[in-house]
Design an enzyme around this catalytic site. Sequence first.
Site, PDB file in Angstrom:
ATOM      1  N   GLU A 254       0.892  -1.173   0.000  1.00 19.34           N
ATOM      2  CA  GLU A 254       0.000   0.000   0.000  1.00 19.34           C
ATOM      3  C   GLU A 254       0.917   1.207   0.000  1.00 19.34           C
ATOM      4  O   GLU A 254       1.616   1.478   0.980  1.00 19.34           O
ATOM      5  CB  GLU A 254      -0.913  -0.050   1.226  1.00 19.34           C
ATOM      6  CG  GLU A 254      -1.888  -1.212   1.108  1.00 19.34           C
ATOM      7  CD  GLU A 254      -2.755  -1.459   2.324  1.00 19.34           C
ATOM      8  OE1 GLU A 254      -2.491  -0.869   3.378  1.00 19.34           O
ATOM      9  OE2 GLU A 254      -3.684  -2.261   2.207  1.00 19.34           O
TER      10      GLU A 254
HETATM   11  P1  NAD Z   1       8.510   5.155   4.328  1.00 12.33           P
HETATM   12  O1  NAD Z   1       8.438   4.357   3.073  1.00 12.33           O
HETATM   13  O2  NAD Z   1       9.569   6.153   4.481  1.00 12.33           O
HETATM   14  O3  NAD Z   1       8.653   4.185   5.589  1.00 12.33           O
HETATM   15  C1  NAD Z   1       7.711   3.149   5.851  1.00 12.33           C
HETATM   16  C2  NAD Z   1       8.395   2.061   6.656  1.00 12.33           C
HETATM   17  O4  NAD Z   1       9.373   1.424   5.843  1.00 12.33           O
HETATM   18  C3  NAD Z   1       9.110   2.553   7.902  1.00 12.33           C
HETATM   19  O5  NAD Z   1       8.888   1.627   8.939  1.00 12.33           O
HETATM   20  C4  NAD Z   1      10.566   2.559   7.479  1.00 12.33           C
HETATM   21  O6  NAD Z   1      11.472   2.425   8.531  1.00 12.33           O
HETATM   22  C5  NAD Z   1      10.605   1.340   6.568  1.00 12.33           C
HETATM   23  N1  NAD Z   1      11.685   1.328   5.569  1.00 12.33           N
HETATM   24  C6  NAD Z   1      12.266   2.371   4.950  1.00 12.33           C
HETATM   25  N2  NAD Z   1      13.198   1.937   4.066  1.00 12.33           N
HETATM   26  C7  NAD Z   1      13.198   0.579   4.137  1.00 12.33           C
HETATM   27  C8  NAD Z   1      13.938  -0.448   3.473  1.00 12.33           C
HETATM   28  N3  NAD Z   1      14.851  -0.161   2.550  1.00 12.33           N
HETATM   29  N4  NAD Z   1      13.680  -1.726   3.793  1.00 12.33           N
HETATM   30  C9  NAD Z   1      12.749  -2.037   4.710  1.00 12.33           C
HETATM   31  N5  NAD Z   1      12.012  -1.100   5.379  1.00 12.33           N
HETATM   32  C10 NAD Z   1      12.231   0.181   5.087  1.00 12.33           C
HETATM   33  O7  NAD Z   1       7.065   5.802   4.490  1.00 12.33           O
HETATM   34  P2  NAD Z   1       6.577   6.811   5.637  1.00 12.33           P
HETATM   35  O8  NAD Z   1       7.238   8.135   5.406  1.00 12.33           O
HETATM   36  O9  NAD Z   1       6.697   6.147   6.955  1.00 12.33           O
HETATM   37  O10 NAD Z   1       5.016   6.916   5.309  1.00 12.33           O
HETATM   38  C11 NAD Z   1       4.472   7.823   4.402  1.00 12.33           C
HETATM   39  C12 NAD Z   1       4.192   7.144   3.076  1.00 12.33           C
HETATM   40  O11 NAD Z   1       3.293   6.046   3.273  1.00 12.33           O
HETATM   41  C13 NAD Z   1       3.495   8.040   2.067  1.00 12.33           C
HETATM   42  O12 NAD Z   1       4.049   7.828   0.788  1.00 12.33           O
HETATM   43  C14 NAD Z   1       2.048   7.549   2.089  1.00 12.33           C
HETATM   44  O13 NAD Z   1       1.299   7.808   0.916  1.00 12.33           O
HETATM   45  C15 NAD Z   1       2.248   6.096   2.320  1.00 12.33           C
HETATM   46  N6  NAD Z   1       1.041   5.480   2.874  1.00 12.33           N
HETATM   47  C16 NAD Z   1       0.275   4.682   2.063  1.00 12.33           C
HETATM   48  C17 NAD Z   1      -0.893   4.108   2.551  1.00 12.33           C
HETATM   49  C18 NAD Z   1      -1.759   3.234   1.682  1.00 12.33           C
HETATM   50  O14 NAD Z   1      -2.640   2.585   2.221  1.00 12.33           O
HETATM   51  N7  NAD Z   1      -1.553   3.204   0.377  1.00 12.33           N
HETATM   52  C19 NAD Z   1      -1.275   4.349   3.882  1.00 12.33           C
HETATM   53  C20 NAD Z   1      -0.472   5.180   4.673  1.00 12.33           C
HETATM   54  C21 NAD Z   1       0.680   5.729   4.158  1.00 12.33           C
END
Ligand code: NAD
Length: 486
Positions: A254
């Site tokens: 997502e």
């Molecule tokens: P992010 O991708 O920066 O981080 C999400 C998670 O991934 C965190 O726990 C982070 O530590 C982890 N992560 C980061 N790099 C990684 C890697 N290389 N390997 C494994 N894990 C890793 O996202 P964010 O800033 O926490 O959240 C905001 C984003 O989430 C926005 O783009 C938003 O649109 C999206 N989002 C989507 C939905 C949906 O249902 N489509 C819902 C909520 C948020």
Amino acid sequence: MRKIENFIAGEYVAAGSGQRFDKRSPLDNRVIASISEAGRPEVDAAVKAARGALNGEWGGLSTEQRVELLYGVANEITRRFDDFVEAEMADTGQPSHVMKHVFIPRGAANFKVFADVVKNVPSESFQMATPDGRGALNYSMRVPKGVVGVICPWNAPFMLMTWKVGPALACGNTVIVKPSEESPQTAALLGEVMNAVGIPRGVYNVVHGFGPDSAGEFLTQHPGVNAITFTGETRTGAAIMKAASEGMRDVSFELGGKNAGIVFADADFDAAVDGIFRSAFLNSGQVCLGTERVYVERPIFERFVQALKVKAEGVKFGRPDDHNANYGPLISQEHRDKVLSYYRKAVEEGATVVTGGGVPQMPGELAEGAWVQPTIWTGLSDNAAVVREEIFGPCCHIRPFDSENEVVALANDNVYGLSTTIWTNDLARAHRMAARVEVGITWINSWFLRDLRTPFGGAKQSGIGREGGVHSLEFYTETRNVCVKL
Ligand code: NAD
């Protein structure tokens, strides 16, 4: 200051390395928690615990027994409601009413709803003819995928994490959660609930840390993890997909969005203004389903922009427990820097700033918090970065349109395809539009109205797969066909 540890095999444990990181309050930038950062040994231990539970007591439970335990989890979350509200408010700084009425109740619901789904969804069966005339019977059964890695974002931490953990456990899997480094507290607290209810040790594990070269990467690269469910940014999804390709592990993603809100001149004007106000500014704009692109039919364009401006200027910034306040900060200074860089870029790209565009004056220690003003722009070209890229802040660009065909083309002209909200009183048009906008979720005359039985997920670069109701079963189970010759 709180100490937050990893939760492995039913115990809270600090990383052997002794490595810790700080969580700062979005309200005033104070350090509010010290978190143990899991290394490879802790991730290994969590995978081992999760595998042990699968092969042990948890794997031996009947569906009915699992369902009863998950009802227990939901009830225990409700009993400890105030603790969850408090932990989530501390991490995100968002107003208490959002926590109390949406995010925390949805966390409890996520366990109940998916317990009911697994209890009630039938499997398929086909009778077939065979040359000897005796025939054969095929039936399918669902078995858990195994150990599931759950990687979560910070914007609605508890709701989004349980949205994955609920169905994963209902289907009989075990999980290792890696919450966002910005919002570790509710995932940690859920460990207490699991123990109180009697969920066997190792079924629910939490490892804390960051993404690259930290717990996130260690978890997604671990060969003992059978599937990965992730919510977060699209480019993080790409990194996780690469990791998952090793060993052909399944993924459910997502991801980001740059969603269009579309308002036709025949819409109920006040309802549309309220709806777009929520979709653009709820949770300080940190909602994946939010509308950073708003298209308004030309006859009502000016009036709409003015009405939305009045509402945006009416927000009251303040602490979550301040009853005179209704608006919170962004999650962190780092995220504020990103959002403010887009505020500057909008001006460079030639936007008219209708309202906002900066940082509100906050009193006392709140001046150190990650506050930004709700911001509305008009006048940008369709190619402007601010119109094309996900900002994930309290802002939107509003553009007039003249026809249904034009607005469909505008809405679809983006790499993302998560959701849209369409406001019109012409039902035939609403259905036509719903069929043409390339998204996973369309709301007509509403926004964020969620029935957890419905498919949820994104088109294009907004995701892979669907979760919700029976769709979650598709990801969290393997379907096995059994063919019996009669
Ligand atoms: P992010 O991708 O920066 O981080 C999400 C998670 O991934 C965190 O726990 C982070 O530590 C982890 N992560 C980061 N790099 C990684 C890697 N290389 N390997 C494994 N894990 C890793 O996202 P964010 O800033 O926490 O959240 C905001 C984003 O989430 C926005 O783009 C938003 O649109 C999206 N989002 C989507 C939905 C949906 O249902 N489509 C819902 C909520 C948020």
